[in-house]
Design an enzyme around this catalytic site. Structure first.
Site, PDB file in Angstrom:
ATOM      1  N   ARG A 196       0.856  -1.192   0.000  1.00  0.00           N
ATOM      2  CA  ARG A 196       0.000   0.000   0.000  1.00  0.00           C
ATOM      3  C   ARG A 196       0.891   1.239   0.000  1.00  0.00           C
ATOM      4  O   ARG A 196       1.878   1.310   0.741  1.00  0.00           O
ATOM      5  CB  ARG A 196      -0.882  -0.023   1.246  1.00  0.00           C
ATOM      6  CG  ARG A 196      -1.838   1.153   1.454  1.00  0.00           C
ATOM      7  CD  ARG A 196      -2.496   0.948   2.799  1.00  0.00           C
ATOM      8  NE  ARG A 196      -3.632   1.796   3.086  1.00  0.00           N
ATOM      9  CZ  ARG A 196      -3.749   2.569   4.169  1.00  0.00           C
ATOM     10  NH1 ARG A 196      -2.747   2.633   5.035  1.00  0.00           N
ATOM     11  NH2 ARG A 196      -4.835   3.273   4.394  1.00  0.00           N
ATOM     12  N   GLU A 217      -9.365   7.033   5.993  1.00  0.00           N
ATOM     13  CA  GLU A 217     -10.031   7.158   7.301  1.00  0.00           C
ATOM     14  C   GLU A 217     -11.044   8.301   7.285  1.00  0.00           C
ATOM     15  O   GLU A 217     -10.953   9.263   8.054  1.00  0.00           O
ATOM     16  CB  GLU A 217      -8.989   7.340   8.402  1.00  0.00           C
ATOM     17  CG  GLU A 217      -8.101   6.124   8.570  1.00  0.00           C
ATOM     18  CD  GLU A 217      -7.187   6.195   9.781  1.00  0.00           C
ATOM     19  OE1 GLU A 217      -6.873   5.136  10.352  1.00  0.00           O
ATOM     20  OE2 GLU A 217      -6.773   7.321  10.157  1.00  0.00           O
ATOM     21  N   GLU A 259      -5.433  -1.160   8.039  1.00  0.00           N
ATOM     22  CA  GLU A 259      -4.335  -0.729   8.910  1.00  0.00           C
ATOM     23  C   GLU A 259      -4.424  -1.425  10.252  1.00  0.00           C
ATOM     24  O   GLU A 259      -5.495  -1.465  10.868  1.00  0.00           O
ATOM     25  CB  GLU A 259      -4.379   0.778   9.162  1.00  0.00           C
ATOM     26  CG  GLU A 259      -4.186   1.647   7.953  1.00  0.00           C
ATOM     27  CD  GLU A 259      -4.210   3.130   8.314  1.00  0.00           C
ATOM     28  OE1 GLU A 259      -4.033   3.449   9.513  1.00  0.00           O
ATOM     29  OE2 GLU A 259      -4.393   3.941   7.409  1.00  0.00           O
TER      30      GLU A 259
END
Length: 529
Positions: free
Chosen positions: A232, A323, A425
């Site tokens: 990523r 997020e 994550e």
């Protein structure tokens, strides 16, 4: 993930075939070693409420076998194993397994604990090597934990151990012992990923990486040789240090693809960190009208992805926003204006598909155990027709809650929205010591909240437990896990603040390399899940 706490954080087989055909996931892992023996009475049902459960043995250094018993109230079925006594006690409940072939075996169990023990753990011992343990975390809801050991010599002992103070308790149920992780309903993890956004800058500033024996290695080769199959990279629009921009992402993408890994591109739509506490516009977009902002999202997304495609490193998956619990590009795209937020997300998603229709679009929220918020958020997105393929969550055990809350949320999201899910994550500390002057995010309070010791083995066990949760999502909808910044070691000039070359790194004790740059046991987890 936002990085350090101060400015960076304020607050199904058919499905598998479709994903494989789309190039989202790797093909099946090689068949693992199978156990020649399994746990007897794994759910503690055979003898009902009793002193010694059928198939198990008990021992105590102080003659307190009575602290181990079965009683009503199982996770599944009617009964569970409990450890409890009115006074301090040390007891273990165990089985010896024989007739095993050589190889890697994993012990899993669902557990609960009131906490406070000197130690409470699952163990694999007498397997031919060093004893391996995983701590039983403090948790009121059922949580799955696992521990893995290499077996040689045909036998291994599976043990549940409490070294406890008066009134301390644990519950255990649904125990499994399998070769190579085959007992998990989700099978081998399809995505075994890492976020390596800071790696290029680390190497440019002199960072080095070594295998567990101390031999210096190319970090990407080291990652893939340990089972990592997906990388990523975050994208910033115009970062002050010139890293994580379009040009640097292209450079890293070439290296990633050359190793045979797949690529996830994470658009922050900012010049610096974007997370639930801040979603700042890039400086170049600050004066845009909403329509111009929407077009900028499309154009920026298309430009980066088309450049990747042109150099032969097409993105396999893309995050439209990072997020984004409270939206993106504040204030225009904040979640109190869902019409705007939906338009921005749709613009980004449309750009992804315009470059390559098989690239998967992920929408990514933090707080992986927050089911009520996530339901509200995705209800809003789906009701407005926002196009996406995958749901991603961040879940750090010391910030976002228990493994049980993560599991309940992922199971619900996968079922409610009919999409695959993943942990985009996670990370955990291997020590409480620091390797530079910047205070570390993961500290003694984090260790207490996370439930695993801040040791190399504790870090590995925490990562394996997150994988276990994702792999157990029903109908094969749990894709896998990305570990956040395993290569972000303490290298001068590679700190958290892109505007300040002298800033430190608050993350080095959550890297998967120790302070001598050697690979930690957590890295080997990727090859065994």
């Amino acid at each position: 993930m936002s990085g350090p706490s101060h400015p960076l954080r304020t607050a199904a087989a058919a499905l598998g075939a479709v994903l494989l055909a789309a190039g989202l996931v790797a093909g099946p892992a090689p068949s693992p070693v199978r156990a020649a023996a399994t746990i007897t009475n794994p759910g503690f049902e055979s003898s009902g409420a009793s002193q010694t459960p059928t198939g198990w043995s008990e021992s105590s250094s102080s003659g307190q076998q009575s602290a181990s018993f079965t009683e009503a109230g199982g996770r599944s079925g009617n009964y569970r194993l409990s450890h409890w006594a009115s006074g301090a006690y040390r007891v273990e409940t165990y089985q010896q397994l024989t007739g095993l072939g050589n190889g890697s075996y994993t012990l899993r169990a669902w557990v609960r604990s009131g906490g406070g023990q000197v130690a409470a753990y699952l163990a694999l011992r007498n397997c031919g090597g060093a004893e391996q343990r995983v701590s039983i975390p403090t948790a009121s809801s059922w949580t799955q934990v696992s521990v893995t050991a290499q077996v040689s010599g045909g036998q291994c002992t599976a043990a549940i151990v409490s070294d406890a103070r008066a009134g301390n308790w644990i519950n255990v149920d649904d125990v499994e012992f399998t070769g190579g992780g085959t007992g998990n309903p989700g099978g081998a993890a399809q995505i075994r990923g890492v976020d390596i956004s800071t790696l290029l800058k680390s190497q440019d500033r002199g960072g080095v990486y070594r295998d567990s024996a101390g031999t210096q290695r190319d970090p990407l080769q080291l990652l893939t040789s340990n089972g990592v199959n997906y990388a990523r990279l975050k994208v910033w629009v115009n970062p002050a240090d010139g890293y994580n921009n379009r040009a640097r992402v292209l450079t890293m993408a070439s290296r990633i693809k050359a190793q045979g890994m797949r690529l996830l591109v994470d658009f922050h739509y900012s010049d610096s960190w974007a997370d639930p506490g801040k979603q700042n516009k890039p400086a170049a977009w600050s004066g845009y009208s909403f329509n111009q902002l929407r077009d900028a999202v499309y154009n920026h997304t298309y430009d980066v992805l088309n450049a990747l495609k042109a150099q032969g490193t097409t993105a396999d998956m893309v995050q439209v926003g990072n997020e984004i619990n409270d939206g993106m590009l504040w204030p225009d795209g904040r979640s109190n204006n869902w019409a705007n937020l939906a338009a921005l997300l749709t613009a980004g998603s449309n750009a992804v598909k315009a470059v390559n229709s098989s690239t998967q679009v992920m929408l990514h929220l933090a707080e992986g155990g927050n089911n009520s918020q996530h339901r509200w958020w995705f209800d809003q997105a789906t009701s407005r027709g926002v196009p996406f393929d995958v749901i991603g969550v961040s879940h750090y055990l010391y910030w976002h809650g228990s493994l049980g809350s993560l599991q309940a949320n992922l199971n619900d999201l996968a079922s409610r929205y009919g999409r695959p899910v993943l942990v985009a994550e996670t990370a955990y500390g291997f020590t409480l010591n620091a390797d530079d002057g910047e205070p570390n995010i993961f500290n003694s309070s984090s260790q207490s909240a996370g439930g695993y010791p801040a040791t190399p083995q504790g870090q590995a066990d925490a990562l394996r437990a997150v994988f276990d949760v994702v792999r157990s999502v029903p109908n094969g909808r749990g894709l896998g896990v990305f570990y956040w910044e395993p290569t972000w070691t303490a290298v001068a000039g590679n700190g958290w603040d892109p505007t300040n070359p002298s800033s430190g790194n608050g993350w080095e004790n959550q890297a998967l390399f120790d302070y001598g740059d050697r690979a930690l046991p957590g890295l080997a987890v990727f090859g065994s899940v």
